[in-house]
Write a protein that holds these residues in place. Sequence first.
Motif, PDB file in Angstrom:
ATOM      1  N   PHE A  61      27.463  33.474  47.175  1.00 61.81           N
ATOM      2  CA  PHE A  61      28.097  33.309  45.870  1.00 61.81           C
ATOM      3  C   PHE A  61      28.441  34.688  45.304  1.00 61.81           C
ATOM      4  N   TYR A  62      29.640  34.842  44.767  1.00 57.91           N
ATOM      5  CA  TYR A  62      30.090  36.181  44.361  1.00 57.91           C
ATOM      6  C   TYR A  62      31.166  36.098  43.282  1.00 57.91           C
ATOM      7  N   THR A  63      31.342  37.208  42.578  1.00 59.08           N
ATOM      8  CA  THR A  63      32.409  37.343  41.591  1.00 59.08           C
ATOM      9  C   THR A  63      33.709  37.667  42.312  1.00 59.08           C
ATOM     10  N   PHE A  64      34.763  36.919  41.986  1.00 57.00           N
ATOM     11  CA  PHE A  64      36.056  37.109  42.660  1.00 57.00           C
ATOM     12  C   PHE A  64      37.160  37.179  41.609  1.00 57.00           C
ATOM     13  N   ASN A  65      37.911  38.252  41.626  1.00 57.39           N
ATOM     14  CA  ASN A  65      39.013  38.442  40.677  1.00 57.39           C
ATOM     15  C   ASN A  65      40.208  37.598  41.119  1.00 57.39           C
ATOM     16  N   GLY A  66      40.015  36.281  41.021  1.00 62.09           N
ATOM     17  CA  GLY A  66      40.963  35.344  41.617  1.00 62.09           C
ATOM     18  C   GLY A  66      42.343  35.360  41.011  1.00 62.09           C
ATOM     19  N   ASP A  67      42.462  35.718  39.745  1.00 63.19           N
ATOM     20  CA  ASP A  67      43.775  35.807  39.103  1.00 63.19           C
ATOM     21  C   ASP A  67      44.349  37.212  39.187  1.00 63.19           C
ATOM     22  N   ASN A  68      43.666  38.104  39.905  1.00 64.23           N
ATOM     23  CA  ASN A  68      44.114  39.477  40.136  1.00 64.23           C
ATOM     24  C   ASN A  68      44.491  40.167  38.824  1.00 64.23           C
TER      25      ASN A  68
END
Length: 335
Positions: A61-68
């Motif tokens: 599980f991790y933080t992801f800058n999905g919307d960039n």
Amino acid sequence: WLCTMTTGPGREGHEAQHVVSTFSPDQGRTWGPLVDIEPHGPPEASWIVPIVTDFGRVYGFYTFNGDNVRTLKGKNIRADVIGWYAYRYSDDRGKTWSDRYRLPLRVTAADRGNDFQGKVQIFWGIDKPTVVDGDAMFAFTKLGKFMLDLGEGWFYRSDNLMTERDPDKLRWQLLPDGDRGVRNEAFNSVQEEHNFVRLGDGTLYCVSRTAEGFPACSYSRDGGRTWTEPQAMTYTPGGRSIKTPRACPKVWRTRGGTVLVWCHTTPGRGVVAGPIRNPVWITGGVEREGLIHWAQPEILLYDDVVKRGSSDPDLVEQDGRYWFSETQKTIARVL
């Protein structure tokens, strides 16, 4: 051993930061090549924590800058604590990883009041998931202001992660109930890197770092639905506080029932890093009437070469032996 970690070609927060895994066949003496869980960014992927299910699957599980997201109010920003709470899994001991999935992260008061008005969430976690009465559970920190301000503790709990093989059928609960996380306004802005253990009577015990010169601690006696207001971690209830700077106070419970906490015993009020993270001390605690009583600390680790000191620790217990992992940002080690 399978290790997951955050890496990148530059300083912490670099846009190419991403998460990887690596395998050791000899209890940390040697490690295999890094395997990308997420390819190097942008977008950034950071702060991964793993858990192994009852059937051998590993989730990360991790933080992801999905919307960039790259800017805030027209200025370029560090983007490794914003975005989606994402996860992938491996069924072959970390050799390959699944497609990306996204945890449901409820919008709360901290999100609505943040710099993005809740359209982008600010958070990260360092707590390796724990099995609590058959459920998988881990803590993380939401932020109410970019960057690293107004922290509060939250918890994910799943009642079927350990046994369900279809990731689309996983159930998640965000705790505590209500609109606000675990926080004490008297401790000011910095309340971060929440992590917890389950005590012998089922009580959950959570700790976090502050910038007040001591760790904060809180108890839940209903599985994480409600928590006591965080208080300074003291050696005995109402006694002298344990000293530590703005560095992760990591807590573990051994198989024998002893609770351990990693700290630094120097107050370092308001300081993020530096020599005050050196040395590392370990303190043992015992449960008495639902509360932790801590012993005097003992030195665990001193580094006379790397003056910055060590943090971001973990504990491995195997075959009656103990190993600690730690890093000072550019070197990760096992001792």
